[in-house]
Design a protein around this motif. Sequence first.
Motif, PDB file in Angstrom:
ATOM      1  N   GLN A  57       0.811  -1.220   0.000  1.00 46.32           N
ATOM      2  CA  GLN A  57       0.000   0.000   0.000  1.00 46.32           C
ATOM      3  C   GLN A  57       0.849   1.277   0.000  1.00 46.32           C
ATOM      4  O   GLN A  57       0.640   2.172  -0.821  1.00 46.32           O
ATOM      5  N   PRO A  58       1.850   1.430   0.913  1.00 52.09           N
ATOM      6  CA  PRO A  58       2.644   2.674   0.900  1.00 52.09           C
ATOM      7  C   PRO A  58       3.419   2.869  -0.399  1.00 52.09           C
ATOM      8  O   PRO A  58       3.520   3.991  -0.907  1.00 52.09           O
ATOM      9  N   ILE A  59       3.961   1.771  -0.952  1.00 50.72           N
ATOM     10  CA  ILE A  59       4.741   1.888  -2.190  1.00 50.72           C
ATOM     11  C   ILE A  59       3.858   2.333  -3.348  1.00 50.72           C
ATOM     12  O   ILE A  59       4.181   3.273  -4.090  1.00 50.72           O
ATOM     13  N   LEU A  60       2.724   1.681  -3.499  1.00 54.66           N
ATOM     14  CA  LEU A  60       1.814   2.034  -4.593  1.00 54.66           C
ATOM     15  C   LEU A  60       1.217   3.417  -4.406  1.00 54.66           C
ATOM     16  O   LEU A  60       0.994   4.153  -5.371  1.00 54.66           O
ATOM     17  N   SER A  61       0.958   3.784  -3.151  1.00 52.18           N
ATOM     18  CA  SER A  61       0.384   5.104  -2.899  1.00 52.18           C
ATOM     19  C   SER A  61       1.350   6.205  -3.291  1.00 52.18           C
ATOM     20  O   SER A  61       0.959   7.227  -3.875  1.00 52.18           O
ATOM     21  N   ARG A  62       2.643   6.041  -2.975  1.00 50.42           N
ATOM     22  CA  ARG A  62       3.627   7.054  -3.370  1.00 50.42           C
ATOM     23  C   ARG A  62       3.792   7.108  -4.885  1.00 50.42           C
ATOM     24  O   ARG A  62       3.960   8.183  -5.458  1.00 50.42           O
ATOM     25  N   ALA A  70       1.736  17.174 -14.019  1.00 55.08           N
ATOM     26  CA  ALA A  70       0.512  17.452 -14.773  1.00 55.08           C
ATOM     27  C   ALA A  70       0.586  16.677 -16.079  1.00 55.08           C
ATOM     28  O   ALA A  70       1.642  16.203 -16.484  1.00 55.08           O
ATOM     29  N   GLY A  71      -0.546  16.570 -16.723  1.00 53.88           N
ATOM     30  CA  GLY A  71      -0.581  15.867 -17.986  1.00 53.88           C
ATOM     31  C   GLY A  71      -1.350  14.566 -17.878  1.00 53.88           C
ATOM     32  O   GLY A  71      -1.897  14.205 -16.826  1.00 53.88           O
ATOM     33  N   TYR A  72      -1.371  13.827 -19.009  1.00 51.83           N
ATOM     34  CA  TYR A  72      -2.169  12.612 -19.065  1.00 51.83           C
ATOM     35  C   TYR A  72      -1.592  11.513 -18.182  1.00 51.83           C
ATOM     36  O   TYR A  72      -2.338  10.699 -17.609  1.00 51.83           O
ATOM     37  N   THR A  73      -0.256  11.453 -18.046  1.00 50.38           N
ATOM     38  CA  THR A  73       0.340  10.425 -17.196  1.00 50.38           C
ATOM     39  C   THR A  73      -0.067  10.616 -15.739  1.00 50.38           C
ATOM     40  O   THR A  73      -0.421   9.645 -15.043  1.00 50.38           O
ATOM     41  N   ALA A  74      -0.025  11.847 -15.278  1.00 46.93           N
ATOM     42  CA  ALA A  74      -0.434  12.120 -13.894  1.00 46.93           C
ATOM     43  C   ALA A  74      -1.913  11.807 -13.687  1.00 46.93           C
ATOM     44  O   ALA A  74      -2.301  11.263 -12.645  1.00 46.93           O
ATOM     45  N   LYS A  75      -2.743  12.144 -14.675  1.00 45.92           N
ATOM     46  CA  LYS A  75      -4.169  11.847 -14.547  1.00 45.92           C
ATOM     47  C   LYS A  75      -4.412  10.346 -14.502  1.00 45.92           C
ATOM     48  O   LYS A  75      -5.269   9.861 -13.743  1.00 45.92           O
ATOM     49  N   ALA A  76      -3.658   9.582 -15.312  1.00 45.42           N
ATOM     50  CA  ALA A  76      -3.819   8.133 -15.302  1.00 45.42           C
ATOM     51  C   ALA A  76      -3.402   7.547 -13.949  1.00 45.42           C
ATOM     52  O   ALA A  76      -4.059   6.643 -13.410  1.00 45.42           O
ATOM     53  N   ARG A  77      -2.309   8.062 -13.386  1.00 40.26           N
ATOM     54  CA  ARG A  77      -1.858   7.565 -12.081  1.00 40.26           C
ATOM     55  C   ARG A  77      -2.850   7.904 -10.975  1.00 40.26           C
ATOM     56  O   ARG A  77      -3.127   7.073 -10.091  1.00 40.26           O
ATOM     57  N   PHE A  79      -6.003   8.272 -11.449  1.00 42.41           N
ATOM     58  CA  PHE A  79      -7.172   7.406 -11.691  1.00 42.41           C
ATOM     59  C   PHE A  79      -6.958   6.031 -11.068  1.00 42.41           C
ATOM     60  O   PHE A  79      -7.866   5.466 -10.441  1.00 42.41           O
ATOM     61  N   LEU A  80      -5.744   5.488 -11.220  1.00 43.73           N
ATOM     62  CA  LEU A  80      -5.452   4.181 -10.640  1.00 43.73           C
ATOM     63  C   LEU A  80      -5.351   4.246  -9.119  1.00 43.73           C
ATOM     64  O   LEU A  80      -5.637   3.256  -8.431  1.00 43.73           O
ATOM     65  N   HIS A  81      -4.982   5.419  -8.590  1.00 41.19           N
ATOM     66  CA  HIS A  81      -4.816   5.553  -7.139  1.00 41.19           C
ATOM     67  C   HIS A  81      -6.114   5.314  -6.384  1.00 41.19           C
ATOM     68  O   HIS A  81      -6.105   4.798  -5.251  1.00 41.19           O
ATOM     69  N   GLN A  82      -7.228   5.671  -6.996  1.00 41.13           N
ATOM     70  CA  GLN A  82      -8.504   5.524  -6.302  1.00 41.13           C
ATOM     71  C   GLN A  82      -8.936   4.065  -6.143  1.00 41.13           C
ATOM     72  O   GLN A  82      -9.850   3.766  -5.360  1.00 41.13           O
ATOM     73  N   PHE A  83      -8.262   3.138  -6.855  1.00 41.14           N
ATOM     74  CA  PHE A  83      -8.609   1.724  -6.748  1.00 41.14           C
ATOM     75  C   PHE A  83      -7.760   0.986  -5.706  1.00 41.14           C
ATOM     76  O   PHE A  83      -7.878  -0.238  -5.582  1.00 41.14           O
ATOM     77  N   LEU A  84      -6.921   1.707  -4.963  1.00 39.80           N
ATOM     78  CA  LEU A  84      -6.077   1.053  -3.959  1.00 39.80           C
ATOM     79  C   LEU A  84      -6.871   0.317  -2.875  1.00 39.80           C
ATOM     80  O   LEU A  84      -6.400  -0.710  -2.374  1.00 39.80           O
ATOM     81  N   PRO A  85      -8.071   0.772  -2.466  1.00 40.73           N
ATOM     82  CA  PRO A  85      -8.819  -0.012  -1.467  1.00 40.73           C
ATOM     83  C   PRO A  85      -9.168  -1.420  -1.924  1.00 40.73           C
ATOM     84  O   PRO A  85      -9.460  -2.283  -1.076  1.00 40.73           O
ATOM     85  N   ILE A 132     -15.697   3.681  -4.315  1.00 38.06           N
ATOM     86  CA  ILE A 132     -14.858   4.142  -5.425  1.00 38.06           C
ATOM     87  C   ILE A 132     -15.676   4.812  -6.520  1.00 38.06           C
ATOM     88  O   ILE A 132     -15.347   5.909  -6.969  1.00 38.06           O
ATOM     89  N   ILE A 133     -16.730   4.186  -6.964  1.00 41.20           N
ATOM     90  CA  ILE A 133     -17.546   4.755  -8.042  1.00 41.20           C
ATOM     91  C   ILE A 133     -18.253   6.002  -7.532  1.00 41.20           C
ATOM     92  O   ILE A 133     -18.949   5.968  -6.511  1.00 41.20           O
ATOM     93  N   GLN A 134     -18.077   7.128  -8.249  1.00 43.53           N
ATOM     94  CA  GLN A 134     -18.690   8.398  -7.858  1.00 43.53           C
ATOM     95  C   GLN A 134     -19.749   8.868  -8.846  1.00 43.53           C
ATOM     96  O   GLN A 134     -20.613   9.661  -8.487  1.00 43.53           O
ATOM     97  N   ASP A 135     -19.667   8.440 -10.088  1.00 39.37           N
ATOM     98  CA  ASP A 135     -20.652   8.859 -11.084  1.00 39.37           C
ATOM     99  C   ASP A 135     -22.041   8.352 -10.683  1.00 39.37           C
ATOM    100  O   ASP A 135     -22.209   7.163 -10.357  1.00 39.37           O
ATOM    101  N   PRO A 136     -23.065   9.227 -10.668  1.00 40.49           N
ATOM    102  CA  PRO A 136     -24.396   8.797 -10.198  1.00 40.49           C
ATOM    103  C   PRO A 136     -24.969   7.633 -10.996  1.00 40.49           C
ATOM    104  O   PRO A 136     -25.575   6.713 -10.432  1.00 40.49           O
ATOM    105  N   PHE A 137     -24.773   7.647 -12.327  1.00 40.13           N
ATOM    106  CA  PHE A 137     -25.344   6.575 -13.144  1.00 40.13           C
ATOM    107  C   PHE A 137     -24.676   5.243 -12.823  1.00 40.13           C
ATOM    108  O   PHE A 137     -25.352   4.226 -12.593  1.00 40.13           O
ATOM    109  N   PHE A 138     -23.342   5.203 -12.798  1.00 39.87           N
ATOM    110  CA  PHE A 138     -22.649   3.946 -12.536  1.00 39.87           C
ATOM    111  C   PHE A 138     -22.849   3.491 -11.093  1.00 39.87           C
ATOM    112  O   PHE A 138     -22.831   2.288 -10.804  1.00 39.87           O
ATOM    113  N   LYS A 139     -23.032   4.435 -10.167  1.00 38.05           N
ATOM    114  CA  LYS A 139     -23.318   4.049  -8.780  1.00 38.05           C
ATOM    115  C   LYS A 139     -24.683   3.368  -8.704  1.00 38.05           C
ATOM    116  O   LYS A 139     -24.852   2.368  -7.997  1.00 38.05           O
TER     117      LYS A 139
END
Length: 440
Positions: A57-62, A70-77, A79-85, A132-139
């Motif tokens: 958990q600490p390694i992946l979180s960092r 900034a940029g698409y790479t940071a956004k992708a990371r 996005f993946l961070h929210q799936f750590l639980p 994890i899911i925040q979008d109202p439709f997908f929730k």
Amino acid sequence: MEFDLSDQPEIVQEIASYALQLWELAQSWLLSPEAWSQFGLLLVAWFAARFANKRLQPILSRFLNPSAEAGYTAKARLFLHQFLPLLLPLLAWVFTGVGESVVRSIFGSGAVIAFGKRVFLFIAVRLLVREIIQDPFFKLLGRYVMLPIAAVYTLGLLEIATSKLDEAVVPLGNLSFSLLDLIRFIVLGGVIFWLGRWSNDQSVSLIQKQKAMRPATRQLAVKAAEIAIFGVAFLIFLNIMGIPLTSLAVLTGAVGVGLGFGLQKIASNFISGVILLLEGQATVGDYVELDGGEAGTIIKMTARAAILETFDGRWIVVPNEDFITTRVVNYSDQGSANRYEAEFSVSYDTDINAIPEIIETAVAKLPFVLTDPEKPDCELRGFGESGVDFCLEFWVNGIDDGRNKYTSQVLFAIWNALKDNGIEIPYPHRVVEFKNGLPT
């Protein structure tokens, strides 16, 4: 333990049969050493997953939480961070799968550990839907579709449930479909059109950033992209569901009849909106006055109507057809200059030859008054009952706020200029004549 359920409905007998099978299965698990060994492997897999999760958990979180990137790479990371639980239940699921392969190779069966493996997967799905899911439709989709399916799969009843739903046929006129097809129809349709809405939002954001395009062209591009995206989504949906396009002939004919009768105004307004966007006669940001007296700034143009905002904060919805079939005065045309007038009078005792120079000089000092296309022009308009009438014409780059913005400041400047030069602004005088002399 036996019960006589022969006089009960068929569904009650089936439920009782399944309950009896589950009871016998639970008894076999509780009394079998093989089952207890599988329970032990489940506990080992769970504690191993907790240990690995605590280290990872600490390694992946960092790694997945960039600080200032900034940029698409940071956004992708991110996005993946929210799936750590999900890491803990998924690790338990993986370790249980390894244990299942070992148990099956030794005992030839692994029902208990397979059930535990499905339980860990259910825990992961539950975390995904609730945290994890925040979008109202997908929730909503996760709560009423994913969780029930995961629960049925965990109990090992997924094949039975799907077969029962497939056998339940719903008649609809000449058509008939199963409840399973209906669920697929709703889920696939919702996902496809959600993706269409997301794609449309992205395209709108991209088009609105193109400042080199005229506002009317941007609006037209937005509408064209919206129609194209949802049209493609509709065709993809029909193709996935296996509905032939020829079956839409009746629907198309009905829509055509509706357009010919009840929907002709909607069709007329839609076509008028396309014409407005193509010709650019009126677009967002223009101050317009319609033939009926409605006036305001266009703040939004839709497929059916344009929305005008008046200076007192009201919104007026004007059908697009009115812009085509009636006279429309466009005052702004995206910020072009406009001419306004300010009327005033002076006393008959004034040297009127000096008035134009005094007023024009005073008004020309105002910062918002333009000298191009024409500088302030003071004109003699007539000889009134109480004084000589003048009118000052001036140009500004914008819209006068209901005669309470530019004209008001110009009138203040005229008043101050006349007072500074000792020129009197007349007011009406009346002479009262007594025919029989003053009363005693």
